[in-house]
Motif scaffolding. Structure first.
Motif, short mmCIF file in Angstrom:
data_model
loop_
_atom_site.label_atom_id
_atom_site.label_comp_id
_atom_site.label_asym_id
_atom_site.label_seq_id
_atom_site.Cartn_x
_atom_site.Cartn_y
_atom_site.Cartn_z
N ILE A 259 0.85 -1.20 0.00
CA ILE A 259 0.00 0.00 0.00
C ILE A 259 0.88 1.24 0.00
CG2 ILE A 259 -1.79 1.27 1.26
CD1 ILE A 259 -2.62 -1.40 2.52
N MET A 260 0.54 2.22 -0.84
CA MET A 260 1.28 3.48 -0.84
C MET A 260 1.06 4.17 0.50
SD MET A 260 2.81 3.32 -3.66
CE MET A 260 3.58 4.94 -3.71
N LEU A 261 2.10 4.77 1.02
CA LEU A 261 2.03 5.38 2.35
C LEU A 261 0.89 6.40 2.43
CD1 LEU A 261 3.21 5.74 5.18
CD2 LEU A 261 4.79 7.45 4.21
N HIS A 262 0.77 7.25 1.43
CA HIS A 262 -0.26 8.29 1.50
C HIS A 262 -1.67 7.75 1.28
CE1 HIS A 262 0.47 8.19 -2.90
NE2 HIS A 262 -0.81 8.53 -2.98
N GLU A 263 -1.78 6.49 0.87
CA GLU A 263 -3.09 5.88 0.67
C GLU A 263 -3.49 4.97 1.83
OE1 GLU A 263 -2.89 3.90 -3.09
OE2 GLU A 263 -3.18 5.75 -4.25
#
Length: 373
Positions: free
Chosen positions: A105-109
Motif C-alpha cells: 500500500i502506498m504510504l499516502h493511501e
C-alpha cells in the motif's frame, strides 16, 4: 477544487478526487483518496485535505510504499533510538508480518480500514497481545511519518486493535513442584539446575540465563541480578542494569545453595580441563559446551519433565508464579514476595496475585474471629 465522495461499486468503499493546483509541466494536479469504509469518513478526510491545500500545508505526494517507509523508519529512528533487542524484534515484526500484509500500500493511501482488516486477519494466527504490539509499532512509525511531513495525519489513530486477553496463570503446588524437580533431575540433568533455581527463587528465565559466577555470593547465600540475557532472531543480547540502580539480591534456599556449590566445583574442574575458552561468559547456568542456554531448549526440557511426571502443562514463567503463590499461601508478607520477584511496587504483586491475597484475607478474618469477642 470541486469534488464529492463516491462509492466504488466493486468493493463498497468510498473515494474522492480533488484538484490541487498544477504539476510542474502545467497539467492539473489531481489527488485521489480511496478505501473509506463510510461516506462520513470520506467527507471528513476530504474536508481536511481541502483545508490543507488552501492553507498551503498539503504535503506533496510521495511515491513511497508502506514497505519502503518502514525500512526508512527502522533505519532512521529505531536503529539508533531503541535497545538492540527491541530493534531486532521490530525488524522481525516488520519483515515477517507488516510488510507481507500491508507493504504494497502506498504510504499516502494507507487508511485506518487497512489496519483494522489487518488486525482481524492476524487474529486468526496471532494472539491479541501480539497484535497490540504490531499496533504500537505502527502508531509510533506513522506518528513519525507525520512529524517528518510524509503524512498529514496518522491512520493508526482510527484503528482499534483487539483487546488482549489476560493469560491464565497455571501453578504447581508444593507436592507437584517437588515431583517435577525430582523428575527433571533424572530426565534432563543439563537443564535441571536452571529449573530448580527458578522454582526456588522465582527468578525470570532471562535473569537465570544471565547470572554469572561473580554475582553469586556463597557466604551470604545470595544471587545478585546485574544483567539479563535475551534472544531475538537467533541473536543473544546482554542487558546490563543501569549503574545507578541497586542490583536485586535473592536469598537462596539451603538446597539451592548446595546445588550451586556443586555446580561451581564442577564448573571449575571443566574450566581447568578445557581451558579459558570454556564458558567464556562465566555463566552459572550454561549448556554442556559452556554456551548460553537457548530459551527454547530450557522450555523443551521443562516440557519433557512435566510429561514424564504426568503433571499439568505449564510455561517456564509459571515456575515464578508457583514460587510466589506458595510463599503467599504460607502467609509470607507480600512485601517480601515482591522483593524476591523484583516488582517495582508491592501493588504489582498484590494485583498479580489478587486471587491468592483474597484467600489470605479470609485466614486473617478467621484469626480475628478467634481473638476478638
Amino acid at each position: 477544487m470541486a469534488g464529492y465522495p463516491k462509492k466504488d461499486i466493486k468493493n463498497g468503499t468510498y473515494y474522492f478526487v480533488l484538484e490541487a493546483g498544477k504539476n510542474p509541466n502545467g497539467t492539473r494536479k489531481r489527488l485521489k483518496r480511496t478505501g473509506f469504509k463510510t461516506l462520513r469518513e470520506a467527507k471528513a478526510e476530504m474536508a481536511e485535505l481541502t483545508l490543507a491545500i488552501k492553507n498551503g500545508d498539503f504535503l506533496r505526494e510521495n511515491k513511497m510504499s508502506l514497505s519502503q517507509y518502514l525500512d526508512y523508519w527502522l533505519d532512521n529512528y529505531a536503529r539508533t533510538n531503541t535497545k538492540p533487542k527491541t530493534f531486532a524484534e521490530y525488524e522481525k515484526m516488520v519483515k515477517n508480518h507488516l510488510k507481507l500484509s500491508l507493504g504494497g500500500i502506498m504510504l499516502h493511501e494507507l487508511r485506518s480500514i487497512h489496519l483494522q482488516s489487518y488486525y482481524k486477519d492476524k487474529l486468526k494466527v496471532l494472539s491479541a497481545q501480539t497484535i497490540t504490539h504490531h499496533h504500537r509499532l505502527l502508531s509510533k512509525a506513522l506518528n513519525d511519518a507525520v512529524d517528518w511531513e510524509f503524512l498529514i495525519k496518522n491512520p493508526a489513530k482510527g484503528a482499534k486493535p483487539p483487546k488482549p486477553v489476560k493469560m491464565e496463570m497455571n501453578t504447581l503446588n508444593v507436592e507437584q513442584l517437588n515431583m517435577l524437580l525430582a523428575t527433571a533431575r533424572e530426565r534432563t540433568p543439563i537443564y535441571y539446575p536452571v529449573i530448580f533455581a527458578a522454582a526456588h527463587t522465582g527468578m525470570r528465565k532471562s535473569e537465570l540465563m544471565g547470572l554469572t559466577w561473580k554475582n553469586v555470593n556463597f557466604k551470604a547465600q545470595r544471587f545478585y541480578i546485574r544483567q539479563t540475557i535475551t534472544e531475538a532472531n537467533g541473536t543473544y543480547f546482554f542487558n546490563q542494569i543501569p549503574k545507578n540502580e541497586k542490583p536485586r539480591g535473592v536469598k537462596l534456599t539451603a538446597e539451592l545453595a548446595k546445588l550451586v556449590l556443586h555446580l561451581k566445583n564442577e564448573h571449575d574442574d571443566r574450566k581447568n580441563a578445557l581451558g579459558e575458552a570454556f564458558n567464556e561468559h562465566d555463566l552459572v547456568f550454561c549448556n554442556s559446551k559452556g554456551n548460553i542456554m537457548a530459551p527454547s531448549e530450557i522450555t523443551r526440557a521443562l516440557k519433557r519433565a512435566l510429561r514424564a511426571a504426568h503433571l499439568p502443562d505449564i510455561r517456564f514463567h509459571d515456575l515464578r508464579h508457583s514460587h510466589a503463590t506458595i510463599l503467599l499461601q504460607e502467609n509470607v508478607h507480600p512485601k517480601i514476595v515482591s522483593a524476591r520477584l523484583g516488582h517495582s511496587k508491592i501493588q504489582v504483586t498484590m494485583d498479580t496475585y489478587s486471587h491468592i491475597t483474597d484467600s489470605i484475607e479470609g485466614i486473617a478474618v478467621d484469626y480475628l474471629n478467634d481473638l476478638l469477642k
